[in-house]
Design a protein around this motif. Structure first.
Motif, PDB file in Angstrom:
ATOM      1  N   THR A   1      -5.254 -12.374  28.747  1.00 41.47           N
ATOM      2  CA  THR A   1      -3.891 -12.547  28.236  1.00 41.47           C
ATOM      3  C   THR A   1      -3.845 -12.221  26.751  1.00 41.47           C
ATOM      4  OG1 THR A   1      -4.225 -14.871  27.599  1.00 41.47           O
ATOM      5  CG2 THR A   1      -3.491 -14.439  29.869  1.00 41.47           C
ATOM      6  N   LYS A   2      -2.641 -12.123  26.222  1.00 39.78           N
ATOM      7  CA  LYS A   2      -2.492 -11.935  24.780  1.00 39.78           C
ATOM      8  C   LYS A   2      -3.059 -13.130  24.025  1.00 39.78           C
ATOM      9  CE  LYS A   2       0.946 -13.056  22.235  1.00 39.78           C
ATOM     10  NZ  LYS A   2       2.270 -13.248  21.586  1.00 39.78           N
ATOM     11  N   GLU A   3      -2.861 -14.330  24.579  1.00 44.78           N
ATOM     12  CA  GLU A   3      -3.370 -15.535  23.928  1.00 44.78           C
ATOM     13  C   GLU A   3      -4.893 -15.526  23.837  1.00 44.78           C
ATOM     14  OE1 GLU A   3       0.651 -15.883  24.873  1.00 44.78           O
ATOM     15  OE2 GLU A   3      -0.994 -15.471  26.281  1.00 44.78           O
ATOM     16  N   ASP A   4      -5.548 -15.027  24.879  1.00 42.89           N
ATOM     17  CA  ASP A   4      -7.004 -14.903  24.832  1.00 42.89           C
ATOM     18  C   ASP A   4      -7.419 -13.929  23.733  1.00 42.89           C
ATOM     19  OD1 ASP A   4      -7.363 -16.669  26.903  1.00 42.89           O
ATOM     20  OD2 ASP A   4      -7.467 -15.114  28.450  1.00 42.89           O
ATOM     21  N   PHE A   5      -6.653 -12.877  23.583  1.00 43.53           N
ATOM     22  CA  PHE A   5      -6.951 -11.886  22.543  1.00 43.53           C
ATOM     23  C   PHE A   5      -6.797 -12.498  21.151  1.00 43.53           C
ATOM     24  CE2 PHE A   5      -5.226  -8.613  19.622  1.00 43.53           C
ATOM     25  CZ  PHE A   5      -6.370  -7.831  19.511  1.00 43.53           C
ATOM     26  N   VAL A   6      -5.713 -13.229  20.917  1.00 49.20           N
ATOM     27  CA  VAL A   6      -5.484 -13.872  19.629  1.00 49.20           C
ATOM     28  C   VAL A   6      -6.630 -14.828  19.300  1.00 49.20           C
ATOM     29  CG1 VAL A   6      -4.016 -15.536  18.416  1.00 49.20           C
ATOM     30  CG2 VAL A   6      -2.984 -13.603  19.627  1.00 49.20           C
ATOM     31  N   ALA A   7      -7.056 -15.597  20.304  1.00 48.77           N
ATOM     32  CA  ALA A   7      -8.175 -16.522  20.097  1.00 48.77           C
ATOM     33  C   ALA A   7      -9.453 -15.763  19.766  1.00 48.77           C
ATOM     34  CB  ALA A   7      -8.376 -17.392  21.334  1.00 48.77           C
ATOM     35  N   ALA A   8      -9.657 -14.618  20.416  1.00 49.28           N
ATOM     36  CA  ALA A   8     -10.857 -13.820  20.157  1.00 49.28           C
ATOM     37  C   ALA A   8     -10.848 -13.265  18.734  1.00 49.28           C
ATOM     38  CB  ALA A   8     -10.955 -12.680  21.169  1.00 49.28           C
ATOM     39  N   VAL A   9      -9.675 -12.874  18.241  1.00 52.38           N
ATOM     40  CA  VAL A   9      -9.569 -12.385  16.866  1.00 52.38           C
ATOM     41  C   VAL A   9      -9.923 -13.508  15.891  1.00 52.38           C
ATOM     42  CG1 VAL A   9      -7.977 -11.537  15.094  1.00 52.38           C
ATOM     43  CG2 VAL A   9      -7.883 -10.595  17.417  1.00 52.38           C
ATOM     44  N   TYR A  10      -9.359 -14.673  16.126  1.00 53.91           N
ATOM     45  CA  TYR A  10      -9.658 -15.827  15.266  1.00 53.91           C
ATOM     46  C   TYR A  10     -11.157 -16.143  15.304  1.00 53.91           C
ATOM     47  CZ  TYR A  10      -9.669 -20.617  13.512  1.00 53.91           C
ATOM     48  OH  TYR A  10      -9.943 -21.760  12.804  1.00 53.91           O
TER      49      TYR A  10
ATOM     50  N   CYS B   1      -2.296  -1.935  21.463  1.00 59.40           N
ATOM     51  CA  CYS B   1      -2.690  -0.714  22.171  1.00 59.40           C
ATOM     52  C   CYS B   1      -2.177   0.527  21.455  1.00 59.40           C
ATOM     53  CB  CYS B   1      -2.177  -0.752  23.609  1.00 59.40           C
ATOM     54  SG  CYS B   1      -3.028  -1.978  24.645  1.00 59.40           S
ATOM     55  N   ARG B   2      -0.982   0.423  20.886  1.00 56.89           N
ATOM     56  CA  ARG B   2      -0.443   1.556  20.148  1.00 56.89           C
ATOM     57  C   ARG B   2      -1.298   1.845  18.911  1.00 56.89           C
ATOM     58  NH1 ARG B   2       4.255  -0.402  18.725  1.00 56.89           N
ATOM     59  NH2 ARG B   2       5.261   0.174  20.697  1.00 56.89           N
ATOM     60  N   ALA B   3      -1.718   0.790  18.227  1.00 55.87           N
ATOM     61  CA  ALA B   3      -2.515   0.973  17.003  1.00 55.87           C
ATOM     62  C   ALA B   3      -3.886   1.563  17.294  1.00 55.87           C
ATOM     63  CB  ALA B   3      -2.671  -0.370  16.290  1.00 55.87           C
ATOM     64  N   THR B   4      -4.423   1.290  18.465  1.00 57.21           N
ATOM     65  CA  THR B   4      -5.775   1.754  18.790  1.00 57.21           C
ATOM     66  C   THR B   4      -5.792   2.949  19.729  1.00 57.21           C
ATOM     67  OG1 THR B   4      -5.820   0.161  20.627  1.00 57.21           O
ATOM     68  CG2 THR B   4      -6.762  -0.556  18.508  1.00 57.21           C
ATOM     69  N   ARG B   5      -4.623   3.281  20.279  1.00 60.62           N
ATOM     70  CA  ARG B   5      -4.515   4.359  21.270  1.00 60.62           C
ATOM     71  C   ARG B   5      -5.387   4.046  22.484  1.00 60.62           C
ATOM     72  NH1 ARG B   5      -4.723  10.167  18.370  1.00 60.62           N
ATOM     73  NH2 ARG B   5      -3.833  10.735  20.402  1.00 60.62           N
ATOM     74  N   ILE B   6      -5.402   2.761  22.840  1.00 55.53           N
ATOM     75  CA  ILE B   6      -6.117   2.277  24.022  1.00 55.53           C
ATOM     76  C   ILE B   6      -5.070   1.829  25.046  1.00 55.53           C
ATOM     77  CG2 ILE B   6      -7.597   0.419  24.906  1.00 55.53           C
ATOM     78  CD1 ILE B   6      -9.102   0.542  22.232  1.00 55.53           C
ATOM     79  N   SER B   7      -5.282   2.162  26.293  1.00 63.02           N
ATOM     80  CA  SER B   7      -4.291   1.842  27.315  1.00 63.02           C
ATOM     81  C   SER B   7      -4.250   0.336  27.585  1.00 63.02           C
ATOM     82  CB  SER B   7      -4.617   2.581  28.618  1.00 63.02           C
ATOM     83  OG  SER B   7      -5.774   2.037  29.223  1.00 63.02           O
ATOM     84  N   GLU B   8      -3.105  -0.118  28.090  1.00 67.02           N
ATOM     85  CA  GLU B   8      -2.982  -1.525  28.438  1.00 67.02           C
ATOM     86  C   GLU B   8      -3.938  -1.890  29.574  1.00 67.02           C
ATOM     87  OE1 GLU B   8       0.958  -3.008  28.991  1.00 67.02           O
ATOM     88  OE2 GLU B   8       1.779  -1.947  27.236  1.00 67.02           O
ATOM     89  N   ARG B   9      -4.211  -0.958  30.432  1.00 70.12           N
ATOM     90  CA  ARG B   9      -5.179  -1.210  31.510  1.00 70.12           C
ATOM     91  C   ARG B   9      -6.539  -1.570  30.922  1.00 70.12           C
ATOM     92  NH1 ARG B   9      -9.105   1.717  34.107  1.00 70.12           N
ATOM     93  NH2 ARG B   9      -8.555   3.650  33.041  1.00 70.12           N
TER      94      ARG B   9
END
Length: 231
Positions: A75-84, A59-67
């Motif tokens: 979850t963070k794990e879902d995000f990691v899987a989406a990146v992969y 969120c800091r890198a993109t300036r996008i809120s956590e909301r």
């Protein structure tokens, strides 16, 4: 009863895609945030590793809120899987396009596919790290990687042998794919780091890899109706 009032274009946009803000609909803003988050994930995973991926850092890198992050990923794990999935999906799309035109010479067909894959990795070293290194240390990504390996083998088989062939046991297919791609990935990463004892050019590497795959002779077609269990 009709009021006789016509719906204007801006009102239609608000009705179908949400409120327009700065010339973009809600869906457009959501899509933009999704792409920016994935790109930040590729950068962090591909340069610093999966362990450095946190909701706060992305969120800091993109300036996008956590909301807004949690509106897109549970979850963070879902995000990691989406990146992969994004990175490997781009690679598979590249190979699928490369395999769209049949080639009579099976050996040349294999070399064309390998060349496309090597170029995909060398054009952006982050891809190699995400697909190979990070997946090896993350159980969920490792499982995804094994499934991808089977899919890549099937692309190769369909491309180099379009005629129907006997089906292979899915367990044998997974083992063959895993062994082949584990070895190939290790070799590619070593070559990319220029750490091989004997320097190889791109074309020399392709020839060596093609010989390895041809000698391995993976099963010709993967049977999908056994659920991965022997009968």
């Amino acid at each position: 009863m009709s009021t006789g009032r016509e719906t204007t274009a801006p009102e239609q946009a608000r009705t179908t895609t949400g409120r327009v803000w700065n010339g973009r609909t809600r869906d457009e803003r959501r899509s933009d945030r999704h792409e920016r988050l994935l790109e930040a994930g590729i950068e962090i995973m591909g340069t610093r590793g999966t362990r450095e991926v946190t909701v706060r850092s992305v969120c800091r890198a993109t300036r996008i809120s956590e909301r807004h992050f949690y509106e897109l990923f549970d979850t963070k794990e879902d995000f990691v899987a989406a990146v992969y999935d994004r990175v490997i999906g781009d690679g598979i799309a590249l190979l699928t396009n490369a395999a769209a035109t049949p080639v009579a010479d099976r050996g040349q067909a294999l070399r064309d596919l390998l060349g496309s894959w090597i170029d995909f990795i060398t054009e952006d070293p982050r891809r190699g790290r995400i697909i190979a290194v990070e997946a090896a240390t993350n159980p969920e990504l490792a499982q995804r990687g094994r499934q991808v390996a089977v899919g890549l083998i099937q692309i190769y088989l369909d491309y180099t042998s379009p005629d129907p062939a006997a089906e292979a046991d899915p367990i044998d297919a997974e083992i063959s794919a895993t062994v082949l791609f584990t070895g190939i990935w290790g070799l590619l990463l070593t070559w990319q780091d220029d750490a091989l004892g004997n320097h190889l050019t791109r074309d020399e590497l392709i020839d060596r890899l093609a010989g390895l795959i041809e000698r391995a002779e993976p099963p010709r077609r993967i049977r999908s109706d056994t659920g991965g269990k022997r009968r």
